[in-house]
Write an enzyme that holds these catalytic residues in place. Sequence first.
Site, short mmCIF file in Angstrom:
data_model
loop_
_atom_site.label_atom_id
_atom_site.label_comp_id
_atom_site.label_asym_id
_atom_site.label_seq_id
_atom_site.Cartn_x
_atom_site.Cartn_y
_atom_site.Cartn_z
N LYS A 225 0.85 -1.20 0.00
CA LYS A 225 0.00 0.00 0.00
C LYS A 225 0.87 1.24 0.00
CE LYS A 225 -2.99 2.65 3.11
NZ LYS A 225 -3.59 2.69 4.45
N ASP A 230 -2.23 10.60 3.63
CA ASP A 230 -3.65 10.31 3.76
C ASP A 230 -4.32 11.39 4.60
OD1 ASP A 230 -6.15 9.21 3.82
OD2 ASP A 230 -5.66 7.69 5.33
N LYS A 237 -9.58 13.55 8.22
CA LYS A 237 -9.07 13.17 9.53
C LYS A 237 -8.95 14.41 10.42
CE LYS A 237 -6.03 9.37 7.97
NZ LYS A 237 -6.54 8.27 8.80
N ASP A 307 -11.82 7.58 4.04
CA ASP A 307 -10.62 7.33 4.84
C ASP A 307 -10.28 5.84 4.89
OD1 ASP A 307 -8.42 8.05 6.34
OD2 ASP A 307 -9.51 8.10 8.24
N ARG A 311 -7.54 0.00 1.20
CA ARG A 311 -8.10 -1.24 0.66
C ARG A 311 -8.61 -1.04 -0.77
NH1 ARG A 311 -12.45 -1.52 5.39
NH2 ARG A 311 -10.65 -0.53 6.39
#
Length: 458
Positions: A225, A230, A237, A307, A311
């Site tokens: 990954k 992020d 966040k 968020d 995946r």
Amino acid sequence: MTLPLGFTSSDAGALPLDLIGRADFAAWRDALPAPTAAWVQAHGFDGSPGSSVLLPGPDGQLMGAAVGIGDPLDPYSYGHAPFALPARTWRTSGRHEPGVRDALRLGWGLGSYRFDRYKSTPRAPAQLLVDNADDEVFAVLAASVRVRDLVNTPTEHMGPAELEQIAREIAQRHGARIEVTTGEELLAQNFPAIHAVGRASHRAPRLIALEWGDAAHPHVALVGKGVCFDTGGLDLKPADGMRWMKKDMGGAAHAIALAELIMARKLPLRITLLVPAVENAVGPDAFRPGEVIATRQGISVEIDNTDAEGRVILCDALTYAGERKPALLLDFATLTGAARIALGPDLPALYSNQDTLAQDWLDAGIVQRDPVWRMPLWRPYLRYLTSHIADIANGGPSKMAGSVTAALYLERFVPADQAWAHLDVYSWNDADRPGRPAGGEAQGLRAVYAMLKSRAAR
């Protein structure tokens, strides 16, 4: 091979260093000259793990030193030594079995590490005298340092393009083939999920694909990954949750370092390295909660939470890896906070659809003192990823079993007959500890390398 930081092959001025455990302490102390033994007692040294004592000669000059160790086969037993001792050359006393020697060298190297790209370190580490640099333990150390450096580097200097450049340099060094699919070309080549997550950033998303090895050798696919930063996307966040998100490419760092280690040691394997590299940014074209996105496998995914983006990019990479029908498919990802809540920061969560593969990794972790912990692929929990308008959701309203459901999501994109393991790894030390400076960390790397080496030998 150049010796890494903390090591030297010159014995000029080297002083003796004793490695003492509590069980050995009394015999060691009793063999010392009486004044030295009194000095040791005065300093309270008893061989406790993480302790050290300098030994004076009769003229008051430094005569030697001792460090207290715990498990002699655990590299971190020696991690305190490089900065507990004066910055000069030390040679260990006596002979050590290869396992102890390797643990000492690895722990010394890990303890010598400091990330100094932006800030000079106050002092150099003590140097350990070694007889050669052509040693597998130094290659393993280099892989661990590679992970730390990649994770510690801020996104400004470690975005998708920089990850690509590092992969290209590694490929050139080892004669590997590399192909990178970037930006809108991801859509043309049917990697829509990677594109969806990364499209809002001014730094184009990409899939880095590296191939190396003899076609006659067992094929191992490594997927990492590569979310270089992020923000959480539109499900933004909070500040404290975003602070260390430069480390969200820790899975990519592990996969890259492992591939580089396999190539450097020329294991009889054929490897495919796949790194979907993106920034999960906020912008006019950011993917939104409630959207349904396409995937390479044709499974539609409703975005419950932007968020839970790791995946989403991994599903395209896992599908692509599965199309190549490798003997093993391994992925690494800083995927869930739930894994940290369950197992804490030091113990990566291992998921696998094959008991033998999982056990091999667990066993290697015990031997290498690099543990992982197996978690269940409890398939009834797929109900937490139910979507009413798509084949699957990337999350859901329940906070139950967050690490398990993330692994189950990934499993949907792995062929049913494909041997697969997923490591949910923190890639980080929250605070300084001996051998583990605060910042990026390799976890499970030594174990998986030892497992692959053993399988390759078979």
